[in-house]
Design an enzyme around this catalytic site. Structure first.
Site, PDB file in Angstrom:
ATOM      1  N   GLU A   1      -5.051   7.786  -3.050  1.00 17.76           N
ATOM      2  CA  GLU A   1      -5.473   6.760  -2.239  1.00 17.76           C
ATOM      3  C   GLU A   1      -5.336   5.227  -3.753  1.00 17.76           C
ATOM      4  OE1 GLU A   1      -5.324   5.165   0.420  1.00 17.76           O
ATOM      5  OE2 GLU A   1      -4.658   7.514   0.914  1.00 17.76           O
TER       6      GLU A   1
ATOM      7  N   HIS B   1       0.431  -0.580  -0.058  1.00 16.80           N
ATOM      8  CA  HIS B   1      -0.481   0.035   0.207  1.00 16.80           C
ATOM      9  C   HIS B   1       1.088   1.173   0.323  1.00 16.80           C
ATOM     10  CE1 HIS B   1      -3.449   3.093   0.858  1.00 16.80           C
ATOM     11  NE2 HIS B   1      -2.787   3.087   1.587  1.00 16.80           N
ATOM     12  N   GLU B   2       1.842   1.436   1.024  1.00 22.51           N
ATOM     13  CA  GLU B   2       2.517   2.505   0.738  1.00 22.51           C
ATOM     14  C   GLU B   2       3.684   3.064  -0.630  1.00 22.51           C
ATOM     15  OE1 GLU B   2       1.411   4.488   3.507  1.00 22.51           O
ATOM     16  OE2 GLU B   2       0.027   3.722   4.318  1.00 22.51           O
TER      17      GLU B   2
ATOM     18  N   HIS C   1       1.463   4.272  -2.596  1.00 24.32           N
ATOM     19  CA  HIS C   1       1.742   5.894  -2.672  1.00 24.32           C
ATOM     20  C   HIS C   1       3.258   6.575  -2.975  1.00 24.32           C
ATOM     21  CE1 HIS C   1      -1.865   6.995  -0.135  1.00 24.32           C
ATOM     22  NE2 HIS C   1      -1.700   5.406   0.442  1.00 24.32           N
TER      23      HIS C   1
HETATM   24 ZN    ZN Z   1      -2.537   5.502   1.750  1.00 21.50          ZN
END
Ligand code: ZN
Length: 502
Positions: free
Chosen positions: A297, A267-268, A271
């Site tokens: 996101e 997830h990170e 980003h």
């Molecule tokens: Zn996030």
């Protein structure tokens, strides 16, 4: 371009470079505070951050800055798309900033540093009362600032539009209603089927092995190890330090469940891919790394869920996991992993929720923020309302504040209006998937563990533009149509039918 414009753009570059340097120092202190700083150092950091915030405030609102931006704005027709957007955004920020008295602005920044520290303590002790006065002040200040900036606008609408230009309660109310109507019947159907066995993710997974997995994943999805660092924290996040040339992601290891950190890292990492994929010429400008959290996101959740929780990804990663945790994976298959990481189940913690129930967690936060900002709910009553809504939306009892109202770090960081970005991001991701599929064989990329084509598509369509376009402009360019949540509901329906066999 005239000579005056050229020299003004040079001055603007110089100004933004200086602003980025302050921002670099402030972000680094925040990063330090959340990762490795000793417990008793928050006050010390707050004192330095106050000075830097003051300087940054002065720099961005000085007469010289105002003059420069107004001059550039007068000749905006002659500016490049990129520079016109910079001037627009900086001027907007400046005009907003000028409406907030400097002492109040600095005081608020100081409050946030202490609030973050208190939130950590309160969460540790599961004691909402400790955090309550700070949260009251944070909500109060957000409301007050919103009214300073846009006195005629609903304060919560103002907060929402800070995270996505033009976003408001009306749009979100109908978006969430649509989602709820799509998700609740699916959950009901699932409850009639045999529950998934997720024991493959539980057991003992030594932290050093999980760390190895983190670095493997970062490389696999295409992060540049020379520019993206990893450390551990209470609540995982990503931050750029000064520019997209220095990116940091964080994770949190649980020895009894490797999948938590595995998906945090992806997830990170999503980003970080977005940030570091900005055009280099956007570095040290307000456009660097993207501006809208919903688009951010959409990328993080795309890598985490659409890729990371797909059948093909589980098949690809399983042999590696088997090598890393041979004892724990004995007798297991990739299919076990796929089913376990997609188990749909009402749970307490948003960040660990499956794709299906995730948006319900977001809706609860949205409802609460909306009501507090409207003065319909008092902060002191938040825990009770939180627990009531978890019962209503997810059918579960919240045992304590640590697993309830105190679980997220957003409010202590002053991020009121941020949560809807996650649900929007999920839905944007599904629409992007649909479009990407027309030219990229995503399944093949995942099966081969080669994300180049996927990353190239995202870079070309999204990352490299940073904050040049608003989300709706970006959608226009990519899709030629408006955002449509149906793609997301279709995606969830197809996926969960496959997993639960109905
Ligand atoms: Zn996030």
């Amino acid at each position: 371009m005239t000579d005056t414009i050229t020299s003004n753009i040079e001055k603007l570059n110089e100004l933004e470079k200086r602003m980025s340097a302050y921002d670099h120092a402030i972000s680094l202190m925040y990063y330090d505070g959340s990762t490795c700083a000793p417990k008793g150092t928050a006050e010390n950091r707050a004192s330095s951050m106050t000075v830097l915030t003051e300087e940054l405030y002065k720099l961005s609102t000085s007469e010289e800055t105002v003059k420069l931006l107004e001059q550039l704005d007068k000749s905006k027709e002659l500016l490049s798309v990129k520079d016109r957007r910079r001037v627009y955004l900086l001027l907007k920020e400046l005009n907003e900033m000028k409406k907030i008295p400097m002492e109040e602005y600095v005081e608020y920044e100081q409050l946030l540093v202490i609030a973050d520290d208190v939130w950590h303590k309160a969460k540790d002790e599961s004691n909402f009362e400790l955090f309550r006065p700070y949260l009251e002040k944070i909500f109060e200040t957000n409301k007050k600032f919103a009214l300073y900036i846009e006195p005629d606008k609903d304060p919560y609408d103002h907060c929402l539009s800070e995270y996505e230009e033009g976003l408001n309660k009306k749009t979100l109310d109908s978006f969430f209603l649509k989602l709820r109507n799509g998700i609740v019947p699916l959950l009901k159907e699932i409850s009639n089927h045999e529950q998934v066995d997720d024991s493959i993710r539980h057991g003992f997974f030594p932290i050093n092995k999980q760390e190895e997995l983190s670095y493997y994943l970062m490389k696999l999805i295409g992060l540049n190890p020379d520019r993206v660092g990893l450390s551990t924290t209470e609540h995982p996040f990503t931050t750029s330090l000064g520019s997209h040339f220095d990116e940091r992601i964080t994770t949190h290891y649980f020895e009894d469940d490797f999948a938590c950190s595995m998906y945090s890292v992806i997830h990170e990492g999503g980003h970080a891919l977005y940030d570091t994929g900005s055009d280099d010429e956007l570095a040290y400008t307000v456009l660097d790394g993207g501006l809208y959290m919903s688009i951010h996101e959409s990328q993080s959740r795309f890598y985490e869920n659409i890729i990371g929780r797909s059948r093909s990804f589980c098949e690809y990663i399983f042999p590696y996991l088997n090598g890393l945790f041979p004892e724990q994976m004995k007798g297991r298959t990739a299919k076990d992993l796929y089913r376990a990481v997609n188990k749909a189940e009402a749970s307490l913690i948003r960040t660990e929720a499956d794709e299906l129930t995730y948006s319900l967690h977001v809706m609860i936060r949205y409802e609460l923020e909306k009501r507090v900002m409207a003065g319909e709910l008092e902060v002191k009553d938040l825990p009770e309302e939180w627990n009531r809504l978890y019962k209503e939306y997810l059918g579960i009892d919240v045992p304590d504040d640590r697993h309830g109202i105190l679980q997220d770090s957003h409010w202590s960081g002053g991020l009121i209006g941020y949560f809807p970005s996650y649900a929007l991001g999920n839905a944007y991701g599904a629409q992007l998937l649909n479009k990407m599929k027309q030219t990229v064989d995503i399944d093949k990329c995942i099966s081969e563990g080669n994300f180049k084509s996927v990353n190239d598509w995202n870079r070309e369509n999204i990352w490299k533009h940073g904050g040049i376009y608003t989300p709706s402009q970006l959608f226009d360019r990519i899709f030629g149509e408006e955002f449509n949540a149906d793609y997301y509901i279709d995606y969830l329906t197809e996926k969960y039918k496959d997993i639960y066999g109905f």
